[in-house]
Structure formats: structure tokens, C-alpha cells
Design a protein around this motif. Structure first.
Motif: not given
Length: 440
Positions: A219, A314, A320
Motif C-alpha cells: 500500500s 490503505k 492492498p
């Protein structure tokens, strides 16, 4: 280890939701028999194939239903052999004895390179690679490749980008599921202030710490850097790694955030960390994959009610989605083996499997509507929606000495970091030293 236990637990996912030898002789068909013909002709009639995978129990039974569909379509006779948890220990002697199964299901993409180096794999036929190109992103094709040659297809996935929580703990603290890392840290503080440690960490199982790192890193650093780090093309001393470790330090660095503190977390394995949330009410959240569902139910929670989850928040620009999974490869150069791999890579094969419990497909053309329950539909949709940003579990891509050995490599360094999360630089240097030894 996670690779075996996760697969076994995932097989029971439907339970969670509802509660909320001698190898056969292979007949070598002619080239014209390499794939099912149009018009329903059973082009592999009389052909015998052996497929080896680690699955047992309900996972094995479900996979055998997929194999039966292939047999019904082609006429091939397919025999299933279980490798047990140690796939390498099963396949090694058979490869050395020149008697491998026609098709093997490998639990780690790293094994594709290993067996390719041993000349134990057969390159996929054009019919199979065409199926992969149609149904998978280029990233998944690369995972099944070695030295530019395609050998395997990812056929089954496990979703590792989830945060599971106890609904009552969130209600008591008056917090909502987080969508960003900052929101997660803020919610954790509110939960801690309400008298409940927000996180149950499975620190005794080092692989859970790699899963946490991978989600934060994907992320915050993005897919491109994730790919580079997974291949050790950038060092673990890179600033992007420091950023991820610093973010993790925001939750593991506060004693009140972790049930039992760091010392307690390092004595808590998976699945004990799940029972700490749902059975003992000692924490509000556990960060782990879809297979948490079964353990939550065994702790007395009903999925969707007491046990809920939200996507990993995130920590940067990328939402992710990290997957684990299994890769199918051919170990005998037979058109029958290629036909089976083509079927497993197809939309048709994926949809047959998707209708059975405990399965997630990385095939982008398998609609989530095929899944048998709402939880799996949601997880499947997450995979589809993430598109090219989906990535495979980084530690499973690494040499096992670095990413897959208890008490060594990345597992141990991240456990040491859990003990002392203020030493980001020291953790980076230790990770890089271990990586250099593993990627010689």
C-alpha cells in the motif's frame, strides 16, 4: 507452517459461513488429443493421468469434483494423490525415480523456479498459455514462469488483506471499520481508551508478521516497488521499507495496543490469536486472511454477526490485495496433462470450482456470482476489482531460507522488530543481511 494449515483451514470456510502409493501408468495420447474437441467428442478416452496436490479432506473432495468434470468432458481417467504438507518431500523422490505425477499443484511459486532448474517441469503448450492470457493478468503469468518460459498456472487463491474484528468491541468503543491507516491507528487508540487492547498479534507464528508487512508495504510503496523488493532488486535498507516499518511501529510500539504487550504477542501463535479476540474477548482485532473465519466460528462467534472483517486499510496510495495460492504444473510431457491444465486455467473450470466451498479464483473472468456464500462473493469481488494491483505473498516468493523458515530470516527479524519497534534501521540492516545470504 502457514502454507499447509492455511489451506486446510480455508477448506472449512463454508462451515464458518453456514454457522454464521503406486502411480498409474500414463497412456500417451497423440498430438490431436491435446485438448477437448468441439461437439462433445471425448478426445482423451482411455488416457490415464495422475494429479498430486497437498489437499486432503473437504478440499480434496471439492478438487476431485473439478477433476470429475474434466473426465466427464474429455473421457480421461484422473487419479488424485495427496502429497501431504511437505510437497517437496513427496515430489523429490518421484522426480529422482523418473516417475513424477503428470500434473502437480505447487503451494509456492518459488517451487516453479526450483523444479524448472532441475528440468522437472514441462513448458506449457500454446493452448494453455492462450487460456492464461485470456483469463489472467500478466503478473499471474509471470508467477508461473521461470527464465522467460511459462510452466504453471495459478488455480487457487487465499485472501490475505483483511482485518477481522469483534463487533461488540467496536460498538462498545463507538468506532467504525477503518479505510486508511491513520483511521486504523485512531480507532485503535479509542478502543484502547475503552479498556480493550485493539490488536491480538500472532507473533509466535512469524509468517503472520510477514503478512502484515506485505500489506503495509504494498500500500505505501506501490506494486512496482513490491515487485522489486520481492526479487531483492532493491535492498531492504531502502527508504520505502523504513516507511512501512515505521507505520507498523505505530501499532506494535504501544503496549496498550497489543494484547499481552510485545512479549505476550511473541508467545501467541496462530490460531490462538483468533481465540483471544472471539473466545476470550482479550482484544478487538486480528489481522489475517480469510481462513480466520473458521477459527472464529470454533471460538463461538458467528461470521457476519460477532465476527466481521474489513479490507486492510490503505497505508498509501494503493488499496492492498495480497494473495497466497497454488500453481499447477506439468511434470510429464503429455497432451493429456496439457488438456487438464488448460481446463483448470479456463473460465469453465474456474466456475465449476467456484461453486464449491472454500475456494477463491485468481481468474479474472470467473464472476464472484458463482461463489456459494456472501463472504466468498465479497472476497472474490475484491480480487477482481483490484485488477493489476493484486500481488502474491512476498515471503512465499522469496527463497525459503529468508521467507519461509521458522526462527530464521525475515520471520525472526520481524519478531525481533516486534520486541523493539523503535529500531527501524537495525531491522532493515538485519533484513538486508539475511536477504543477501538467501539470494546468493
Amino acid at each position: 507452517m502457514r502454507k499447509g494449515s492455511a489451506a486446510a483451514i480455508l477448506a472449512g470456510l463454508a462451515v464458518a459461513v453456514s454457522a454464521c502409493g503406486n502411480a498409474p501408468t500414463t497412456t500417451q495420447p497423440t498430438a490431436s488429443e491435446s485438448a477437448p474437441a468441439a461437439g462433445g467428442e471425448k478426445t482423451l478416452q482411455g488416457v490415464k493421468l495422475e494429479v498430486a496436490a497437498k489437499w486432503t479432506g473437504s478440499e480434496q473432495k471439492n478438487f476431485e469434483q473439478v477433476l470429475k468434470a474434466f473426465s466427464d468432458k474429455t473421457g480421461a481417467q484422473v487419479t488424485y494423490a495427496s502429497t501431504g504438507e511437505d510437497t517437496g518431500a513427496y515430489l523429490g523422490p518421484r522426480i529422482q525415480g523418473n516417475n513424477p505425477p503428470d500434473v502437480a499443484i505447487l503451494p509456492q511459486p518459488g517451487l516453479v523456479q526450483q523444479y524448472a532448474d532441475q528440468k522437472a517441469l514441462k513448458p506449457l503448450a500454446d493452448t494453455v498459455t492462450k487460456e492464461i492470457d485470456t483469463n489472467y493478468t500478466p503478473y499471474w503469468k509471470e508467477l508461473g514462469s521461470a527464465d522467460g518460459q511459462v510452466y504453471g498456472v495459478l488455480i487457487k487463491a487465499a485472501h490475505k488483506s483483511l482485518v477481522w474484528y469483534r463487533a461488540q468491541a467496536f460498538d462498545d468503543a463507538g468506532v467504525q471499520p477503518a479505510t486508511t491507516w491513520d483511521e486504523l491507528v485512531k480507532a485503535a487508540q479509542t478502543i484502547a481508551d475503552s479498556g480493550t487492547p485493539p490488536f491480538s498479534l500472532c507473533g509466535a507464528s512469524g509468517w503472520t508478521l510477514t503478512d502484515l508487512f506485505e500489506n503495509v508495504y504494498l500500500s505505501s510503496a506501490g506494486p512496482e516497488n513490491y515487485d522489486k523488493l520481492s526479487k531483492h532488486e532493491i535492498p531492504w535498507t531502502d527508504p520505502s521499507v523504513a516507511t512501512a516499518l515505521e507505520k507498523i511501529g505505530q501499532i506494535v510500539g504501544k503496549k496498550e495496543f497489543v494484547a499481552g504487550g510485545s512479549s505476550g504477542a511473541l508467545q501467541t501463535d496462530f490460531p490462538t490469536c483468533v481465540s483471544e479476540v472471539y473466545s476470550n474477548n482479550k482484544a478487538a482485532m486480528v489481522i489475517e486472511a480469510d481462513f480466520v473465519a473458521v477459527e472464529a466460528v470454533q471460538s463461538g462467534a458467528k461470521v457476519g454477526e460477532q465476527a466481521k472483517y474489513f479490507p486492510f486499510p490503505k497505508a498509501g496510495d494503493t488499496a492492498p490485495v495480497v494473495l497466497g495460492g497454488d500453481v499447477a504444473v506439468a511434470m510429464k510431457d503429455s497432451p493429456g496433462a496439457m488438456a487438464l491444465l488448460q481446463f483448470l486455467a479456463s473460465k469453465e473450470g474456474g466456475e465449476i470450482w467456484a461453486k464449491l466451498p472454500g475456494y477463491l479464483s485468481p481468474n479474472k473472468n470467473v464472476s464472484p456470482d458463482n461463489y456459494p456464500d456472501e463472504l466468498t462473493k465479497q472476497l472474490g469481488q475484491t480480487i477482481v476489482s483490484a485488477g493489476d494491483a493484486v500481488r502474491y505473498d512476498m515471503s512465499d516468493l522469496a527463497p525459503s531460507a529468508f521467507g519461509g523458515t521458522d526462527g530464521k530470516g525475515e520471520w525472526k527479524v520481524l519478531q525481533d522488530f516486534l520486541r523493539n519497534p523503535s529500531d527501524v534501521k537495525g531491522a532493515q540492516e538485519a533484513l538486508e543481511a539475511e536477504a543477501k545470504k538467501a539470494w546468493k
